[in-house]
Design a protein around this motif. Structure first.
Motif, PDB file in Angstrom:
ATOM      1  N   SER A 133       0.818  -1.201   0.000  1.00 25.53           N
ATOM      2  CA  SER A 133       0.000   0.000   0.000  1.00 25.53           C
ATOM      3  C   SER A 133       0.866   1.272   0.000  1.00 25.53           C
ATOM      4  O   SER A 133       0.628   2.206  -0.773  1.00 25.53           O
ATOM      5  N   ILE A 134       1.879   1.289   0.849  1.00 26.74           N
ATOM      6  CA  ILE A 134       2.796   2.433   0.945  1.00 26.74           C
ATOM      7  C   ILE A 134       3.561   2.599  -0.372  1.00 26.74           C
ATOM      8  O   ILE A 134       3.690   3.706  -0.892  1.00 26.74           O
ATOM      9  N   ALA A 135       4.048   1.490  -0.921  1.00 24.78           N
ATOM     10  CA  ALA A 135       4.814   1.531  -2.170  1.00 24.78           C
ATOM     11  C   ALA A 135       3.966   2.104  -3.306  1.00 24.78           C
ATOM     12  O   ALA A 135       4.387   3.049  -3.998  1.00 24.78           O
ATOM     13  N   LEU A 136       2.784   1.561  -3.499  1.00 26.05           N
ATOM     14  CA  LEU A 136       1.932   1.993  -4.610  1.00 26.05           C
ATOM     15  C   LEU A 136       1.509   3.451  -4.471  1.00 26.05           C
ATOM     16  O   LEU A 136       1.553   4.211  -5.436  1.00 26.05           O
ATOM     17  N   GLU A 137       1.117   3.842  -3.269  1.00 28.39           N
ATOM     18  CA  GLU A 137       0.664   5.221  -3.053  1.00 28.39           C
ATOM     19  C   GLU A 137       1.814   6.222  -3.235  1.00 28.39           C
ATOM     20  O   GLU A 137       1.644   7.272  -3.859  1.00 28.39           O
TER      21      GLU A 137
END
Length: 176
Positions: A133-137
């Motif tokens: 989630s952190i990576a994609l955002e």
């Protein structure tokens, strides 16, 4: 402006074989090689990578350093040090910093295609869904600010991991 979602690609495979401008290495703070992705990148790049890394003096958590790719198909290796998961809010901040700082170095080097592994998800114990989630955002936000990067490829070790990334990316697209 090019759609950031169209520039984010998810694949399952071996990051050391990708023909991209830059691969990101989930390194430890010494930058002198280790296990997992770090060890695989060092083995594939050859001993010259270790020699160059020795000149860098390490790298703090959340920051990134760039070297040549040597025997890899990639011209550059961007080494970033993810946080060891502790469950504190600072973990997410440091992990997002890894992606931002890596992309900033890629831009400065003129890299138009960048491949990322799942930073901090191996030995550093970051929960995979949360890290995804952190990576994609973080990458989406970065791509919204620049058209200089054509493609960011997330390279996952297993089909299950790739499916988690695809599911989360699809959910992000629906939310906008």
């Amino acid at each position: 402006m090019k759609d950031p979602f169209e520039r984010m690609i998810i694949v399952q495979g071996d990051i050391t074989r990708l023909d991209v401008d830059a691969v990101v290495n989930a390194a430890n703070s010494s930058l002198l090689g280790g296990g997992g992705v770090d060890g695989a990148i060092h083995r594939a790049a050859g001993p010259e990578l270790l020699q160059e890394c020795k000149t860098l003096g390490g790298c703090p958590t959340g920051e990134a350093r760039i070297t040549r790719g040597y025997r890899l198909p990639a011209k550059w290796v961007i080494h970033t040090v993810g946080p060891v998961y502790s469950g504190k809010p600072s973990d997410a901040h440091l992990l997002a910093s890894c992606y931002r700082n890596s992309l900033t170095l890629a831009l400065q080097a003129g890299a138009r295609t960048v491949a990322f592994p799942a930073i901090s998800c191996g030995a550093y114990g970051y929960p995979f869904d949360e890290a995804c989630s952190i990576a994609l955002e973080t990458v989406r936000q970065f791509l919204e600010q620049t058209e200089a990067v054509d493609k960011v490829i997330f390279v996952l070790f297993s089909p299950d991991q790739a499916d988690i990334y695809r599911t989360q990316l699809a959910a992000m697209q629906e939310e906008r």
